[in-house]
Structures are given as structure tokens and as C-alpha cells.
Design a protein around this motif. Structure first.
Motif, PDB file in Angstrom:
ATOM      1  N   GLY A 319       6.193   6.684  -3.155  1.00  0.00           N
ATOM      2  CA  GLY A 319       5.186   6.065  -2.311  1.00  0.00           C
ATOM      3  C   GLY A 319       4.711   6.923  -1.161  1.00  0.00           C
ATOM      4  O   GLY A 319       3.704   6.615  -0.519  1.00  0.00           O
ATOM      5  N   ASP A 406      -1.339   0.554  -3.948  1.00  0.00           N
ATOM      6  CA  ASP A 406      -0.866  -0.781  -3.572  1.00  0.00           C
ATOM      7  C   ASP A 406      -2.051  -1.587  -3.068  1.00  0.00           C
ATOM      8  O   ASP A 406      -2.421  -1.474  -1.906  1.00  0.00           O
ATOM      9  CB  ASP A 406       0.217  -0.679  -2.499  1.00  0.00           C
ATOM     10  N   ARG A 416       4.409  -2.705   3.205  1.00  0.00           N
ATOM     11  CA  ARG A 416       4.553  -1.306   2.841  1.00  0.00           C
ATOM     12  C   ARG A 416       6.016  -1.019   2.528  1.00  0.00           C
ATOM     13  O   ARG A 416       6.906  -1.684   3.020  1.00  0.00           O
ATOM     14  CB  ARG A 416       4.075  -0.386   3.974  1.00  0.00           C
TER      15      ARG A 416
END
Length: 419
Positions: A319, A406, A416
Motif C-alpha cells: 500500500g 482504495d 487507510r
């Protein structure tokens, strides 16, 4: 749009009619509020003729409509140019001894100040404290330009050019009004800036021309958009450092490498904007290297430095977004963009900002232009103009990338991944 244009008493006031003219040509209504000393440089008839509105600096004029309150409430934007050291001090202290400073206490709209003064005044601790106070309150205080000042002096303290002031003001309004203005809220961001130095001895080093301005603009923009920001600054002029960000100072590539990897352990986004030395001397002399009596020059053996960007990409967490910068020059083997595409594929960063550099572009207080490439070398965005303009393009691209990964990422408060 209703703009209040404050003018304080510095020699740079002679440039501000160009700001007024530009705003008027763009269709904005402008009311000029000069200080008493500002009128010593440019008179009221000039401001009235160019603005089409009355000019006064007294709170007693327009007392029947309480102008210092009315003007502040009606304003969509306030620009103060030049903002002298005296004006910055009075604004930071909340002093209201004329129409301009009284109005500044009533406005709730965005405020932009463009300082201009001698270098010693800009760098004085009192001025730096006042600027920090204003920035903490949400005022956008531009960094002054570096160049010729009054007389023969040269240094930081020059008023930015009128078109730069107008551009910054319009950018401020756009940032305040567009959806997702806090679209980096909740993110931890690390930005590197400046140029590393590799020491030959205690006196000499191998370095580069990077001023750190692009990285600083990126750090400032990320903070303005809500991020928690660490700026890893390599040999950057302290007067350029933005307020509201954590600063880690480094000198060498090894120190930058250590700082970036340490910060990467908790950062959501890493931006490598620093200009990193590819090579360093194999040995560093403990004393100054002396000239040889026979005039011969001892060779300098170089060894390769670690590739910080490539290492950050290889070690990035799930991520995490890594953005690199590549300063390029075209040559017989390819153009700037061709070299950039090859580097993008080689480095594998999520985004690589490729920019051409030379004696009058890229490095220092000059405009910049970048192509943003993905890991495959494909163009995803382009940006040009001031360092702030380029920073906006980069962060817009980062936000698009985060949203693609996302869809829940839509600005402040979105969920997050925690590191």
C-alpha cells in the motif's frame, strides 16, 4: 471575486500596480488598501485609477459603514504585497493601527502575503517567528525571491514577480474551493529535498546545483492538504524551510539513505525529490588536501553510492506509494523523456517525475516542468510552471493512485492502512 490588495511601505511597491492590473484584467473587483508609508512610493491617484475604487488608509474614512469590518466580511481573497517586516510584525501581533491591519483582523477568507525586505531583515529571528505565527494561523506567506535588492545587495528578500504573486493567489483560492482540499489528511508523508555532498576533505566536497526548492514545495503542499510531513533536507538554506513540517537535516548520501529508510518504516508516501550524488570519493582525507609542488594533480578515485530510490521501491510495504524524481539532460543517445522512460522502468517507482535541467531551468529559483511516468514508463500526467504548480500536479497524481487502489480514499477521514 472580491479581492483586497494590501500594500505596505517598501520600495517593491512599485511592482504591485502590475498585480492590480492583472487581477482587474481577469475580471476581479479589487479594493486597494495601502499603508501610510506605502503612499510614499505609489500615490493614491494611481491606485484609484487602476482599481476604479476609492483609496484610504484610515479607519475613520467610511466610518458610517464601518469599512474595516465590512471590507473584511465581503472579501473573497486578501493579497498583501509587498509585506514588509513591519507589516508582518503588526499582523502577527494583532495590531490594528490603520485600515489594512484592522481589516486583517476581520477577514475569514484566504490571505496571501508576499514579503519583500533586505536579506538581514528576512533572516532575523523576529521576522522568522512572525512568519511562522502567521503560517500557523493559515496565512500563506510566500518565500521571497532571491536576487537584486535595493542598491548593490543581492540575496533572499526580493518581491516575487507580479505574475507569480497572482498565480499563487489563484492557486490558493483553487485549493480552498476544490473538493478534497484535505485529501492527504491522515497520511504520513516523507519528502527528501536538496542535494547531497560527498566530502573529499574537511574543506572540499562533490555536490550538485539542487536548491531543494521543489522538494520544499512538495512538503509544504502535502502539509496544506492535511498530511503529517517529514522533510529530509540535504544542505538546504534554512530560510527556505516551510513551517508546520518536521525537518531532518542531512549532508551526505549515506545520511540521506539512513533517514529515508528510517522514515519509510511509518510513511504512507515517500517522495525522493533530493538530488543524490551517484558517486563518492573512495577515501576522505582528514586534513585539507594540499597542492603538490610539481604541479601534478592526484587522481580522485570514486565509488558508487547506494541507489536510495531503487532500495525504497524494493523494500516498500503493501500500500505504500513511492515517488521519484529524475533530473535529465538529452544527449546523442536519447532525449530527456527517453532517458526518463528507461529510468522509470529500471527503478520501478509508482511515479517518476522526469524534468529537464540546465543552467536556466529545473535547479534553483526558476520554473520547472515534469512528465509523471508510471513504473512502465507511461505518461500519467504533466506539469509546468512554478515549483508549487508542479507540487500540485504530483500530489493530484498521488491522490488518484491512492483512490484507484482504495476507492474509499476520498479525502479527510477515509480509512487507510496503518503501518
Amino acid at each position: 471575486m472580491r479581492v483586497l490588495l494590501g500594500v505596505s511601505g517598501g520600495i517593491a511597491a512599485y511592482k504591485v500596480p502590475a498585480v492590480l492590473r492583472s487581477l482587474r484584467e481577469d475580471g476581479h473587483a479589487v479594493r486597494v488598501i495601502p499603508t501610510r508609508t506605502a503612499l510614499q512610493f505609489v500615490g493614491a491617484p494611481t491606485w484609484e485609477a487602476l482599481s476604479g475604487e476609492p483609496v484610504t488608509n484610515s479607519v475613520f474614512d467610511g466610518a458610517d459603514t464601518v469599512d474595516h469590518v465590512r471590507l473584511g466580511r465581503e472579501a473573497d481573497l486578501v493579497i498583501v504585497a509587498p509585506a514588509t517586516a513591519d507589516l508582518l510584525a503588526r499582523a502577527a501581533s494583532g495590531i490594528a493601527d490603520d485600515l489594512l491591519t484592522a481589516t486583517l483582523l476581520t477577514v475569514t477568507c484566504p490571505v496571501l502575503m508576499a514579503p519583500a525586505m533586505h536579506t538581514e531583515m528576512w533572516q532575523h529571528p523576529a521576522t522568522r517567528t512572525n512568519v511562522a505565527t502567521l503560517r500557523e494561523r493559515g496565512v500563506q506567506v510566500l518565500d521571497p525571491a532571491v536576487g537584486r535588492l535595493t542598491g548593490a545587495d543581492t540575496g533572499p528578500g526580493r518581491l516575487p514577480e507580479p505574475e507569480e504573486i497572482v498565480h499563487a493567489a489563484m492557486g490558493l483560492m483553487a485549493a480552498r474551493t476544490r473538493p478534497g482540499a484535505q485529501d492527504l489528511a491522515g497520511l504520513r508523508v516523507t519528502v527528501s529535498a536538496g542535494g547531497t555532498r560527498e566530502y573529499l576533505d574537511p574543506v572540499r566536497f562533490l555536490g550538485n546545483r539542487s536548491s531543494g526548492r521543489q522538494g520544499i514545495a512538495l512538503a509544504r503542499a502535502a502539509a496544506d492538504r492535511g498530511a503529517e510531513v517529514e522533510l529530509v533536507a540535504a544542505n538546504v538554506d534554512a530560510s527556505l524551510l516551510p513551517e508546520g513540517v518536521q525537518v531532518t537535516a542531512v549532508e551526505t548520501t549515506a545520511q540521506l539513505d539512513e533517514a529515508m529508510h528510517r522514515s519509510a518504516e511509518r510513511a504512507h508516501v515517500l517522495v525522493m525529490a533530493a538530488a543524490v550524488a551517484d558517486f563518492r570519493p573512495a577515501t576522505t582525507n582528514e586534513t585539507k588536501t594540499k597542492k603538490r609542488g610539481d604541479g601534478a594533480v592526484a587522481p580522485i578515485e570514486l565509488v558508487q553510492n547506494p541507489d536510495i530510490l531503487a532500495s525504497l521501491v524494493q523494500q516498500k510495504a503493501s500500500g505504500q506509494v513511492v515517488v521519484g524524481f529524475a533530473a535529465e539532460t538529452g544527449d546523442a543517445e536519447g532525449s530527456v523523456l527517453e532517458h526518463g522512460r528507461a529510468k522509470a522502468r529500471r527503478k520501478g517507482a509508482d511515479l517518476l517525475a522526469v524534468n529537464a535541467v540546465g543552467t536556466d531551468r529545473g535547479f534553483g529559483d526558476v520554473p520547472n516542468a515534469v512528465h509523471l511516468l508510471d513504473a512502465g514508463g507511461t505518461d500519467v500526467a504533466q506539469g509546468s510552471g512554478s515549483k508549487d504548480d508542479v507540487a500540485t500536479v504530483v500530489w493530484d497524481a498521488v491522490v488518484r493512485l491512492l483512490t484507484q487502489r482504495d476507492p474509499a480514499h476520498s479525502g479527510a477521514g477515509s480509512a487507510r492502512t496503518e503501518r
